[in-house]
Design an enzyme around this catalytic site. Structure first.
Site, short mmCIF file in Angstrom:
data_model
loop_
_atom_site.label_atom_id
_atom_site.label_comp_id
_atom_site.label_asym_id
_atom_site.label_seq_id
_atom_site.Cartn_x
_atom_site.Cartn_y
_atom_site.Cartn_z
N LYS A 54 0.84 -1.20 0.00
CA LYS A 54 0.00 0.00 0.00
C LYS A 54 0.88 1.26 0.00
CE LYS A 54 -3.98 -2.24 2.13
NZ LYS A 54 -4.74 -2.59 3.32
N GLN A 98 -4.82 -1.30 9.53
CA GLN A 98 -4.81 -2.65 8.95
C GLN A 98 -5.43 -3.67 9.91
OE1 GLN A 98 -3.87 -3.22 5.79
NE2 GLN A 98 -4.19 -5.41 5.88
N ASP A 121 -11.26 3.01 3.95
CA ASP A 121 -11.69 1.60 3.93
C ASP A 121 -13.21 1.50 3.80
OD1 ASP A 121 -9.78 -0.43 4.08
OD2 ASP A 121 -9.36 -0.01 6.18
N1 GUN Z 1 -7.21 -6.62 6.14
C1 GUN Z 1 -7.55 -7.36 5.06
N2 GUN Z 1 -8.19 -6.61 4.15
C2 GUN Z 1 -8.25 -5.36 4.66
C3 GUN Z 1 -8.77 -4.12 4.16
O1 GUN Z 1 -9.34 -4.03 3.07
N3 GUN Z 1 -8.62 -3.06 5.00
C4 GUN Z 1 -8.02 -3.14 6.22
N4 GUN Z 1 -7.95 -2.03 6.96
N5 GUN Z 1 -7.52 -4.27 6.70
C5 GUN Z 1 -7.63 -5.36 5.92
#
Ligand code: GUN
Length: 301
Positions: A54, A98, A121
């Site tokens: 990311k 995350q 998100d």
């Molecule tokens: N963990 C797995 N997928 C995601 C996501 O799309 N966003 C976040 N914040 N954590 C994750």
């Protein structure tokens, strides 16, 4: 018939290119650089890989990336203090924590502490409510990626029978809302659904987000259906066949289903790369909204 391959690598690169162009314009014309803050608590190996990717892609499209790697024993108070600081930082337009968080932290509390305007998100309860009532929201990245891909492939989805397998808050439920808004007839199937195979065989659009390796077989799928595989499952393999000792497969038996589907996403290289591309486009959208600027077209729900 052999289904058309829906190439997420290529399509996500096109999205990142669009985002990158818009970021350049924002910097040149408005003096604003979109910024994304990513928080990782602990050392979950998969999360570390995602967070690294990311950050890298954020910088590649010209945005500012702020990474916070916190100790696994970080207290809720410390995490909430950091989120409050980022909520008030005008250089930060998107905040992502995350998941999964370590067990001692309450994910709902943490997510709902993020400003809904910076919740790239789309997990904040306000955004969930806005999406559920068909209003302008920040939309979760994976379902948004599926939607953009479906729009690109099908165009008008009005009247199509869409079946989503999986009822998670991250994929299944928001996906249902997005497809209802596209005028599909939507069914959400899950582990307790009866006669699931027969049900799936009625789908014009089949979305698998259930986390069961290669569950969906050829005879589950209607001839010509569009099949979107959200699953990312690691299965063991003999070291003689594969030196890694494992391979990544989706929720769909790709080799079988591609013989019947009209179009199908592979795993890897399908929806996976779309998720981060949509995170970048959500950050751009959040930045435009924060500065009362026109939002980019074609990157939102
Ligand atoms: N963990 C797995 N997928 C995601 C996501 O799309 N966003 C976040 N914040 N954590 C994750």
């Amino acid at each position: 018939m052999v289904g058309k391959l829906l190439d997420g690598k290529n399509f996500s690169a096109q999205i990142r290119e669009k985002v990158s162009l818009q970021v350049k314009k924002l910097i040149e014309n408005e003096g604003v650089t979109p910024g994304l803050a990513v928080i990782l608590v602990g050392e979950d190996p998969a999360s570390q890989v995602y967070v690294k990717s990311k950050g890298k892609q954020t910088v590649e499209v010209g945005m500012n990336s702020y990474e916070y790697r916190l100790d696994k024993n970080t207290s809720e108070k410390e995490l909430l203090t950091l989120i409050k600081k980022l909520n008030n930082d005008k250089n930060v337009h998107g905040i992502l924590c995350q998941l999964p968080l370590p067990d001692h932290l309450n994910s709902d509390l943490v997510i709902n502490a993020i400003s809904p305007h910076k919740d790239v998100d789309g997990f904040h309860i306000s955004n969930v409510g806005l999406l559920g009532t068909g209003q302008k929201a920040m939309v979760p990245c994976t379902p948004l990626g599926c939607l953009l891909m479906l729009r690109e492939e099908i165009g008008d989805m009005s009247g199509k029978n869409a079946i989503i397998i999986g009822r998670s808050n991250i994929v299944g439920k928001p996906m249902a809302h997005l497809l209802i808004k596209e005028n599909c007839t939507v069914t959400v199937a899950h582990s307790r659904t009866k006669k699931i195979q027969k049900l799936c065989s009625t789908a014009d659009i089949l979305i698998a987000a259930v986390g069961r390796p290669e569950l969906i077989k050829e005879d589950w799928v209607k001839e010509g259906a569009t099949v979107i595989d959200v699953g990312i499952n690691r299965i063991e393999q003999d070291l003689n066949i594969n030196p890694k000792g494992y391979k990544i497969v989706g929720d769909v038996d790709f080799e079988g289903v591609k013989k019947r589907a009209g179009a199908i996403t592979p795993v890897p290289g399908g929806i996976g790369p779309m998720t981060i591309a949509c995170l970048l486009s959500n950050t751009l959208v959040a930045c435009c909204r924060a500065n009362n600027l026109q939002e980019p077209k074609g990157l939102t729900a």
